[in-house]
Design a protein around this motif. Structure first.
Motif, PDB file in Angstrom:
ATOM      1  N   GLU A 166       0.830  -1.204   0.000  1.00 11.20           N
ATOM      2  CA  GLU A 166       0.000   0.000   0.000  1.00 11.20           C
ATOM      3  C   GLU A 166       0.870   1.263   0.000  1.00 11.20           C
ATOM      4  O   GLU A 166       0.643   2.192  -0.779  1.00 11.20           O
ATOM      5  CB  GLU A 166      -0.909  -0.015   1.231  1.00 11.20           C
ATOM      6  CG  GLU A 166      -1.860   1.142   1.342  1.00 11.20           C
ATOM      7  CD  GLU A 166      -2.722   1.037   2.584  1.00 11.20           C
ATOM      8  OE1 GLU A 166      -3.063   2.095   3.135  1.00 11.20           O
ATOM      9  OE2 GLU A 166      -3.043  -0.094   3.023  1.00 11.20           O
TER      10      GLU A 166
ATOM     11  N   LEU B 183       2.720   1.646  -3.396  1.00 10.25           N
ATOM     12  CA  LEU B 183       1.834   2.133  -4.455  1.00 10.25           C
ATOM     13  C   LEU B 183       1.614   3.638  -4.337  1.00 10.25           C
ATOM     14  O   LEU B 183       1.616   4.361  -5.334  1.00 10.25           O
ATOM     15  CB  LEU B 183       0.492   1.385  -4.413  1.00 10.25           C
ATOM     16  CG  LEU B 183       0.542  -0.074  -4.854  1.00 10.25           C
ATOM     17  CD1 LEU B 183      -0.791  -0.765  -4.550  1.00 10.25           C
ATOM     18  CD2 LEU B 183       0.888  -0.193  -6.325  1.00 10.25           C
ATOM     19  N   GLY B 184       1.450   4.109  -3.099  1.00  9.74           N
ATOM     20  CA  GLY B 184       1.310   5.550  -2.878  1.00  9.74           C
ATOM     21  C   GLY B 184       2.558   6.299  -3.311  1.00  9.74           C
ATOM     22  O   GLY B 184       2.477   7.359  -3.938  1.00  9.74           O
TER      23      GLY B 184
ATOM     24  N   LEU C 213       4.586   5.462  -5.577  1.00 11.09           N
ATOM     25  CA  LEU C 213       4.673   5.415  -7.037  1.00 11.09           C
ATOM     26  C   LEU C 213       3.643   6.314  -7.716  1.00 11.09           C
ATOM     27  O   LEU C 213       3.557   6.358  -8.938  1.00 11.09           O
ATOM     28  CB  LEU C 213       4.497   3.974  -7.532  1.00 11.09           C
ATOM     29  CG  LEU C 213       5.644   3.021  -7.203  1.00 11.09           C
ATOM     30  CD1 LEU C 213       5.250   1.590  -7.534  1.00 11.09           C
ATOM     31  CD2 LEU C 213       6.897   3.417  -7.974  1.00 11.09           C
ATOM     32  N   GLY C 214       2.866   7.016  -6.909  1.00 15.51           N
ATOM     33  CA  GLY C 214       1.917   7.967  -7.467  1.00 15.51           C
ATOM     34  C   GLY C 214       0.507   7.441  -7.648  1.00 15.51           C
ATOM     35  O   GLY C 214      -0.329   8.107  -8.248  1.00 15.51           O
ATOM     36  N   PHE C 215       0.224   6.260  -7.150  1.00 13.27           N
ATOM     37  CA  PHE C 215      -1.129   5.716  -7.244  1.00 13.27           C
ATOM     38  C   PHE C 215      -1.918   6.152  -6.008  1.00 13.27           C
ATOM     39  O   PHE C 215      -1.907   5.485  -4.976  1.00 13.27           O
ATOM     40  CB  PHE C 215      -1.097   4.186  -7.357  1.00 13.27           C
ATOM     41  CG  PHE C 215      -0.438   3.694  -8.614  1.00 13.27           C
ATOM     42  CD1 PHE C 215      -1.115   3.717  -9.811  1.00 13.27           C
ATOM     43  CD2 PHE C 215       0.868   3.226  -8.593  1.00 13.27           C
ATOM     44  CE1 PHE C 215      -0.506   3.276 -10.979  1.00 13.27           C
ATOM     45  CE2 PHE C 215       1.489   2.778  -9.748  1.00 13.27           C
ATOM     46  CZ  PHE C 215       0.798   2.804 -10.946  1.00 13.27           C
ATOM     47  N   GLY C 216      -2.588   7.291  -6.116  1.00 14.86           N
ATOM     48  CA  GLY C 216      -3.339   7.827  -4.997  1.00 14.86           C
ATOM     49  C   GLY C 216      -4.652   7.087  -4.798  1.00 14.86           C
ATOM     50  O   GLY C 216      -5.169   6.430  -5.698  1.00 14.86           O
TER      51      GLY C 216
ATOM     52  N   VAL D  25      -5.281   4.518  -2.955  1.00 14.82           N
ATOM     53  CA  VAL D  25      -5.190   3.077  -2.703  1.00 14.82           C
ATOM     54  C   VAL D  25      -5.149   2.874  -1.191  1.00 14.82           C
ATOM     55  O   VAL D  25      -4.366   3.492  -0.495  1.00 14.82           O
ATOM     56  CB  VAL D  25      -3.926   2.475  -3.354  1.00 14.82           C
ATOM     57  CG1 VAL D  25      -3.779   1.007  -2.980  1.00 14.82           C
ATOM     58  CG2 VAL D  25      -3.966   2.640  -4.861  1.00 14.82           C
TER      59      VAL D  25
END
Length: 79
Positions: A22, A25-26, A28-31, A33
């Protein structure tokens, strides 16, 4: 016959690997999640076409080896 067994942690059991995923992913720019839980998937090929016996055998495999039933759940899919 093919089977897929999915093993996941039970609700309430801490999942540090899921938390790490989690966070990564944050980063890496995946907001947006949240609540990541990780598990295991086993694809198993079984000889024979008796679905009842296959399911019983797979449940025994899970209970004896594939899952730690104290902290994990499992789901079986046959095809």
């Amino acid at each position: 016959m093919k089977a897929r067994v999915t093993v996941t942690l039970k609700n309430g059991v801490l999942d540090p690997q899921g938390k790490a995923i989690e966070g990564a992913l944050g980063a890496l720019g995946f907001g947006g999640v949240g609540g990541v839980r990780q598990g295991k998937v086993f694809d198993i090929e079984l000889e024979g076409a008796d679905k009842e016996k296959a399911r019983a055998d797979l449940e025994a495999m899970c209970e004896k080896l594939l899952a730690n039933t104290v902290i994990e759940n499992y789901a079986i899919e046959l095809s």
